[in-house]
Design a protein around this motif. Structure first.
Motif, PDB file in Angstrom:
ATOM      1  N   LEU A  18      -8.738 -13.764  -2.248  1.00 40.79           N
ATOM      2  CA  LEU A  18      -8.515 -14.364  -0.929  1.00 40.79           C
ATOM      3  C   LEU A  18      -9.624 -13.833  -0.028  1.00 40.79           C
ATOM      4  N   SER A  19     -10.466 -14.722   0.468  1.00 34.63           N
ATOM      5  CA  SER A  19     -11.409 -14.256   1.499  1.00 34.63           C
ATOM      6  C   SER A  19     -10.964 -14.874   2.817  1.00 34.63           C
ATOM      7  N   SER A  20     -11.852 -15.543   3.524  1.00 37.28           N
ATOM      8  CA  SER A  20     -11.484 -16.068   4.848  1.00 37.28           C
ATOM      9  C   SER A  20     -12.604 -16.974   5.336  1.00 37.28           C
ATOM     10  N   SER A  35     -16.447  -7.754   5.380  1.00 36.89           N
ATOM     11  CA  SER A  35     -15.777  -7.583   4.076  1.00 36.89           C
ATOM     12  C   SER A  35     -15.515  -8.935   3.414  1.00 36.89           C
ATOM     13  N   LYS A  36     -15.183  -9.941   4.212  1.00 30.68           N
ATOM     14  CA  LYS A  36     -14.866 -11.251   3.621  1.00 30.68           C
ATOM     15  C   LYS A  36     -16.141 -11.954   3.141  1.00 30.68           C
ATOM     16  N   GLY A  37     -17.249 -11.740   3.875  1.00 31.66           N
ATOM     17  CA  GLY A  37     -18.530 -12.262   3.396  1.00 31.66           C
ATOM     18  C   GLY A  37     -18.911 -11.595   2.083  1.00 31.66           C
ATOM     19  N   GLY A  78      -8.098 -20.307   6.731  1.00 23.81           N
ATOM     20  CA  GLY A  78      -8.293 -20.144   8.169  1.00 23.81           C
ATOM     21  C   GLY A  78      -7.015 -19.528   8.722  1.00 23.81           C
ATOM     22  N   TYR A  79      -6.531 -20.047   9.856  1.00 20.36           N
ATOM     23  CA  TYR A  79      -5.272 -19.510  10.398  1.00 20.36           C
ATOM     24  C   TYR A  79      -4.124 -19.698   9.398  1.00 20.36           C
ATOM     25  N   ILE A  80      -3.382 -18.629   9.158  1.00 22.72           N
ATOM     26  CA  ILE A  80      -2.146 -18.716   8.363  1.00 22.72           C
ATOM     27  C   ILE A  80      -1.007 -18.215   9.260  1.00 22.72           C
ATOM     28  N   TYR A  81       0.121 -18.893   9.231  1.00 17.82           N
ATOM     29  CA  TYR A  81       1.279 -18.402   9.993  1.00 17.82           C
ATOM     30  C   TYR A  81       1.795 -17.126   9.322  1.00 17.82           C
ATOM     31  N   THR A  82       1.844 -16.038  10.079  1.00 13.15           N
ATOM     32  CA  THR A  82       2.398 -14.770   9.573  1.00 13.15           C
ATOM     33  C   THR A  82       3.334 -14.216  10.639  1.00 13.15           C
ATOM     34  N   GLU A  83       3.934 -13.060  10.344  1.00 17.30           N
ATOM     35  CA  GLU A  83       4.833 -12.443  11.329  1.00 17.30           C
ATOM     36  C   GLU A  83       4.091 -12.113  12.627  1.00 17.30           C
ATOM     37  N   ARG A  84       2.766 -11.988  12.544  1.00 15.80           N
ATOM     38  CA  ARG A  84       1.996 -11.681  13.756  1.00 15.80           C
ATOM     39  C   ARG A  84       2.071 -12.824  14.772  1.00 15.80           C
ATOM     40  N   TRP A  85       2.311 -14.060  14.280  1.00 12.36           N
ATOM     41  CA  TRP A  85       2.421 -15.210  15.200  1.00 12.36           C
ATOM     42  C   TRP A  85       3.704 -15.131  16.014  1.00 12.36           C
ATOM     43  N   SER A 115       0.805  -1.227   0.000  1.00 10.73           N
ATOM     44  CA  SER A 115       0.000   0.000   0.000  1.00 10.73           C
ATOM     45  C   SER A 115       0.837   1.276   0.000  1.00 10.73           C
ATOM     46  N   SER A 116       2.139   1.164   0.355  1.00 10.46           N
ATOM     47  CA  SER A 116       2.977   2.365   0.428  1.00 10.46           C
ATOM     48  C   SER A 116       4.340   2.088  -0.205  1.00 10.46           C
ATOM     49  N   GLU A 117       5.057   3.171  -0.478  1.00  7.70           N
ATOM     50  CA  GLU A 117       6.408   3.035  -1.057  1.00  7.70           C
ATOM     51  C   GLU A 117       7.297   2.213  -0.125  1.00  7.70           C
ATOM     52  N   ILE A 148      -4.824   0.159  -3.143  1.00  8.34           N
ATOM     53  CA  ILE A 148      -5.905  -0.274  -4.045  1.00  8.34           C
ATOM     54  C   ILE A 148      -7.234   0.419  -3.754  1.00  8.34           C
ATOM     55  N   SER A 149      -7.298   1.196  -2.655  1.00 10.94           N
ATOM     56  CA  SER A 149      -8.519   1.959  -2.414  1.00 10.94           C
ATOM     57  C   SER A 149      -8.498   3.298  -3.152  1.00 10.94           C
ATOM     58  N   ASP A 150      -7.405   3.550  -3.875  1.00  5.15           N
ATOM     59  CA  ASP A 150      -7.236   4.826  -4.579  1.00  5.15           C
ATOM     60  C   ASP A 150      -7.239   4.563  -6.099  1.00  5.15           C
TER      61      ASP A 150
HETATM   62  N1  LIG Z   1      -3.400 -14.448   8.243  1.00  6.29           N
HETATM   63  C1  LIG Z   1      -4.459 -15.202   8.414  1.00  6.29           C
HETATM   64  O1  LIG Z   1      -4.543 -16.009   9.361  1.00  6.29           O
HETATM   65  C2  LIG Z   1      -5.593 -15.144   7.413  1.00  6.29           C
HETATM   66  C3  LIG Z   1      -6.741 -15.914   7.653  1.00  6.29           C
HETATM   67  C4  LIG Z   1      -7.779 -15.908   6.733  1.00  6.29           C
HETATM   68  C5  LIG Z   1      -7.686 -15.120   5.601  1.00  6.29           C
HETATM   69  N2  LIG Z   1      -6.572 -14.371   5.381  1.00  6.29           N
HETATM   70  C6  LIG Z   1      -6.516 -13.573   4.140  1.00  6.29           C
HETATM   71  O2  LIG Z   1      -5.408 -14.004   3.387  1.00  6.29           O
HETATM   72  C7  LIG Z   1      -4.786 -12.872   2.752  1.00  6.29           C
HETATM   73  C8  LIG Z   1      -3.338 -12.757   3.215  1.00  6.29           C
HETATM   74  O3  LIG Z   1      -3.341 -12.648   4.626  1.00  6.29           O
HETATM   75  P1  LIG Z   1      -2.073 -12.110   5.440  1.00  6.29           P
HETATM   76  O4  LIG Z   1      -2.367 -12.337   6.872  1.00  6.29           O
HETATM   77  O5  LIG Z   1      -0.827 -12.624   4.835  1.00  6.29           O
HETATM   78  O6  LIG Z   1      -2.193 -10.542   5.135  1.00  6.29           O
HETATM   79  P2  LIG Z   1      -1.455  -9.352   5.927  1.00  6.29           P
HETATM   80  O7  LIG Z   1      -0.244  -9.839   6.618  1.00  6.29           O
HETATM   81  O8  LIG Z   1      -2.480  -8.623   6.736  1.00  6.29           O
HETATM   82  O9  LIG Z   1      -1.002  -8.418   4.735  1.00  6.29           O
HETATM   83  C9  LIG Z   1      -1.973  -7.668   4.068  1.00  6.29           C
HETATM   84  C10 LIG Z   1      -1.379  -7.209   2.770  1.00  6.29           C
HETATM   85  O10 LIG Z   1      -2.340  -6.361   2.123  1.00  6.29           O
HETATM   86  C11 LIG Z   1      -1.712  -5.133   1.820  1.00  6.29           C
HETATM   87  N3  LIG Z   1      -2.676  -4.052   1.876  1.00  6.29           N
HETATM   88  C12 LIG Z   1      -3.457  -3.662   2.915  1.00  6.29           C
HETATM   89  N4  LIG Z   1      -4.179  -2.584   2.565  1.00  6.29           N
HETATM   90  C13 LIG Z   1      -3.851  -2.292   1.280  1.00  6.29           C
HETATM   91  C14 LIG Z   1      -4.237  -1.288   0.364  1.00  6.29           C
HETATM   92  N5  LIG Z   1      -5.127  -0.354   0.695  1.00  6.29           N
HETATM   93  N6  LIG Z   1      -3.673  -1.290  -0.865  1.00  6.29           N
HETATM   94  C15 LIG Z   1      -2.764  -2.237  -1.203  1.00  6.29           C
HETATM   95  N7  LIG Z   1      -2.345  -3.209  -0.391  1.00  6.29           N
HETATM   96  C16 LIG Z   1      -2.882  -3.219   0.844  1.00  6.29           C
HETATM   97  C17 LIG Z   1      -0.631  -4.952   2.875  1.00  6.29           C
HETATM   98  O11 LIG Z   1       0.321  -4.037   2.399  1.00  6.29           O
HETATM   99  P3  LIG Z   1       1.139  -3.087   3.451  1.00  6.29           P
HETATM  100  O12 LIG Z   1       2.298  -3.905   3.914  1.00  6.29           O
HETATM  101  O13 LIG Z   1       1.510  -1.913   2.651  1.00  6.29           O
HETATM  102  O14 LIG Z   1       0.193  -2.751   4.558  1.00  6.29           O
HETATM  103  C18 LIG Z   1      -0.109  -6.373   2.977  1.00  6.29           C
HETATM  104  O15 LIG Z   1       0.767  -6.680   1.936  1.00  6.29           O
HETATM  105  C19 LIG Z   1      -5.634 -11.663   3.132  1.00  6.29           C
HETATM  106  O16 LIG Z   1      -6.612 -11.431   2.152  1.00  6.29           O
HETATM  107  C20 LIG Z   1      -6.281 -12.102   4.431  1.00  6.29           C
HETATM  108  O17 LIG Z   1      -7.483 -11.416   4.704  1.00  6.29           O
HETATM  109  C21 LIG Z   1      -5.533 -14.362   6.268  1.00  6.29           C
END
Ligand SMILES: NC(=O)c1ccc[n+]([C@@H]2O[C@H](COP(=O)([O-])OP(=O)(O)OC[C@H]3O[C@@H](n4cnc5c(N)ncnc54)[C@H](OP(=O)(O)O)[C@@H]3O)[C@@H](O)[C@H]2O)c1
Length: 261
Positions: free
Chosen positions: A145-147, A163-165, A191-198, A38-40, A65-67
């Motif tokens: 990708l929804s959820s 939003s996902k619905g 469902g749950y995906i391992y990300t940096e938040r974990w 979303s940003s540089e 993508i909202s712009d």
């Molecule tokens: N993680 C989960 O457990 C989980 C579960 C179910 C579904 N999902 C879905 O799976 C997908 C990937 O999940 P994730 O957890 O890997 O995602 P995430 O870590 O939250 O990353 C979101 C991504 O979307 C980008 N983004 C957010 N707002 C944006 C905007 N306005 N314009 C352009 N890009 C934007 C972010 O870019 P920035 O870095 O610039 O913010 C980032 O790259 C998502 O659709 C999520 O909803 C995830």
């Protein structure tokens, strides 16, 4: 030979977490991949991470993508550079974290989530169809990708679940209208995906989450990439309007094991 040799792919939100694994999968399978954050700053960070993974050919451009103007600029780049697009992966998402419960949340923040996840995903899809797919004999494929939270809500995430619905409904509506034009639209619902938040998650909470999964583990980004690659490939050529859940069995259970008395 790679599964996506010669294909041009756009992954939104390809700069971190699951998005990086999606970009990696398509790149290693032979595609030319464009990605945006979303940003540089966030996009540059993602580009550096991809280079560190040995993926030098990925093209990145920041795009909120909202712009509308930023979406148009991203597609200008793809048109100028590649001249075509074959696969769009709508992965970018505003997670709507920290909004609190529905009684106190700010409606403007609710709108921010819908503006990115629903309207942004629609705008990128519409632009891909009009700028590329409808002008190409081979048309194109869209994967959202929804959820699993589209079907079973999680607490304090009203805007995200909504939003996902909406994405699931949009996938079916788009699929219906675009099928006669030769464009397929499908969706992976993780469902749950391992990300940096974990990495900052209390280990007890992580263990509890895993116990919540019949398969006893969250997805890796690569698991989600497997489903997305299938939906983007000719292996799914008779599928459109489908929501494919990938959640370690979470959606098929009534209660997790430790409360199933
Ligand atoms: N993680 C989960 O457990 C989980 C579960 C179910 C579904 N999902 C879905 O799976 C997908 C990937 O999940 P994730 O957890 O890997 O995602 P995430 O870590 O939250 O990353 C979101 C991504 O979307 C980008 N983004 C957010 N707002 C944006 C905007 N306005 N314009 C352009 N890009 C934007 C972010 O870019 P920035 O870095 O610039 O913010 C980032 O790259 C998502 O659709 C999520 O909803 C995830």
């Amino acid at each position: 030979m790679g599964r996506f040799d010669g294909k041009v792919v756009l992954v939104t939100g390809g700069n971190r977490n699951t998005g990086l694994d999606l970009v990696e999968r398509f790149t290693r399978d032979g595609a030319k991949v464009y990605m945006c954050g979303s940003s540089e700053a966030s996009t540059a960070k993602g580009a550096a991470e991809l280079r560190a993974r040995g993926l030098d050919g990925v093209i990145s451009q920041a795009c909120d993508i909202s712009d509308a103007a930023q979406v148009a600029a991203l597609f200008d780049t793809i048109e100028h550079d590649a001249g075509r697009l074959d696969i769009l992966v709508n992965n970018a998402a505003n997670q709507g974290l920290g909004h609190g419960g529905p009684l106190e949340m700010d409606a403007e923040r609710f709108w921010d989530v819908l503006k990115t996840n629903v309207v942004g995903g629609f705008r990128v899809t519409q632009t891909a169809c009009n700028r590329f797919f409808m002008k190409q004999e081979s048309r194109g494929v869209v994967v959202f990708l929804s959820s699993n939270t589209a079907m079973r809500a999680i607490r304090h995430r009203t805007a995200y679940c909504t939003s996902k619905g909406a994405i699931n409904s949009m996938v079916r509506a788009l699929a219906l209208d675009l099928a006669p034009l030769g464009i397929r639209v499908n969706c992976c619902a993780p469902g749950y995906i391992y990300t940096e938040r974990w990495e900052t998650l209390d280990p007890e909470k992580a263990a509890r989450r895993r116990l919540n999964c019949p398969l006893r583990r969250e997805a890796k980004g690569a698991d989600i990439a497997n489903v997305v690659a299938f939906l983007a490939s000719d292996d799914s050529s008779n599928m459109t309007g489908e929501i494919v859940t990938c959640d370690a069995g979470c959606s098929c259970q009534h209660m997790p094991e430790d409360v199933d008395v």
